[in-house]
Design a protein around this motif. Structure first.
Motif, mmCIF file in Angstrom:
data_model
loop_
_atom_site.group_PDB
_atom_site.id
_atom_site.type_symbol
_atom_site.label_atom_id
_atom_site.label_comp_id
_atom_site.label_asym_id
_atom_site.label_seq_id
_atom_site.Cartn_x
_atom_site.Cartn_y
_atom_site.Cartn_z
ATOM 1 N N SER A 159 0.826 -1.217 0.000
ATOM 2 C CA SER A 159 0.000 0.000 0.000
ATOM 3 C C SER A 159 0.856 1.261 0.000
ATOM 4 O O SER A 159 0.497 2.257 -0.624
ATOM 5 N N TRP A 160 1.992 1.221 0.648
ATOM 6 C CA TRP A 160 2.848 2.388 0.791
ATOM 7 C C TRP A 160 3.884 2.506 -0.340
ATOM 8 O O TRP A 160 4.650 3.461 -0.368
ATOM 9 N N GLY A 161 3.913 1.574 -1.293
ATOM 10 C CA GLY A 161 4.939 1.568 -2.328
ATOM 11 C C GLY A 161 4.444 1.900 -3.716
ATOM 12 O O GLY A 161 4.998 1.425 -4.695
ATOM 13 N N GLN A 162 3.441 2.733 -3.820
ATOM 14 C CA GLN A 162 2.804 2.979 -5.110
ATOM 15 C C GLN A 162 3.316 4.192 -5.877
ATOM 16 O O GLN A 162 2.839 4.467 -6.977
ATOM 17 N N GLU A 163 4.274 4.905 -5.339
ATOM 18 C CA GLU A 163 4.810 6.091 -6.008
ATOM 19 C C GLU A 163 6.243 5.835 -6.472
ATOM 20 O O GLU A 163 7.173 5.855 -5.670
ATOM 21 N N PRO A 164 6.450 5.594 -7.772
ATOM 22 C CA PRO A 164 7.810 5.404 -8.283
ATOM 23 C C PRO A 164 8.649 6.654 -8.053
ATOM 24 O O PRO A 164 8.125 7.771 -8.030
ATOM 25 N N GLU A 165 9.968 6.449 -7.897
ATOM 26 C CA GLU A 165 10.876 7.572 -7.667
ATOM 27 C C GLU A 165 11.888 7.762 -8.790
ATOM 28 O O GLU A 165 12.503 8.816 -8.887
ATOM 29 N N GLU A 166 12.061 6.745 -9.641
ATOM 30 C CA GLU A 166 13.077 6.842 -10.683
ATOM 31 C C GLU A 166 12.527 7.513 -11.946
ATOM 32 O O GLU A 166 11.546 7.056 -12.524
#
Length: 191
Positions: free
Chosen positions: A110-117
């Protein structure tokens, strides 16, 4: 059935490609853009091989073309074969995978849905050249789509099953979709 010489494509064909269904060039009408959501090209190759080994049919899941961060382009599956890269749209499409971490390794948390690369300019430039080349080679290609456009199913988050997350978000919110589409529309005459 190869892209024109305007971009160098290195063949790294998966051994099991002969098990994939054949198709005619006239059947190709769409390009689907993906992000590998894996750390690098080595992991993408390993995942394609692993998916074939785990399959009863011996056929794996992967795109036709992979574009690395430095703009190097590899072909995993010949275009005269149907690659399994987007459920329900494989036969008419060429799958292009962009090496990018995406949500890796927390795809469905749930907390890992925003890519950063972000996608490096060398990779996007190579993609644009590849798209032009494919469009020239296959005039039946009229559509450019994102994986997330075609697979927008929700699934329960691994860590919080009561919360739903997207099964596929790729190529993701950091992909310069608007710019790529504008270039595509210029290439395709505004279709």
């Amino acid at each position: 059935m190869e892209p024109s010489r305007s971009i160098e494509v290195t063949d790294r064909i998966v051994d099991w490609h002969i098990l994939l269904p054949e198709r005619d060039a006239e059947d190709i009408s769409m390009i689907v853009l993906h992000a590998t959501e894996l750390p690098d090209m080595t992991a993408a190759w390993a995942e394609a091989e692993k998916s074939a080994s785990a399959s009863e049919s011996g056929r794996g899941v992967c795109g036709h073309i992979y574009v690395d961060r430095d703009g190097t382009v590899y072909r995993f599956v010949p275009f005269d074969r149907v690659a399994f890269h987007v459920q329900g749209f494989n036969t008419p499409s060429i799958g292009i995978e962009l090496v990018n971490r995406g949500r890796y390794p927390n795809w469905f948390k749930s907390w890992g849905q925003e890519p950063e690369e972000k996608f490096p300019s060398a990779q996007i430039d190579a993609l644009r050249t590849l798209l032009r080349s494919l469009r020239e080679q296959y005039p039946t290609i009229l559509e450019l789509r994102r994986h997330s456009d075609l697979d927008n199913r929700l699934i329960p988050a691994e860590d919080q099953p009561e919360q739903m997350v997207r099964r596929r978000i790729d190529p993701g919110p950091l992909f310069p979709w608007t710019d790529v589409v504008q270039d595509w529309e210029g290439t395709t005459g505004g279709e």
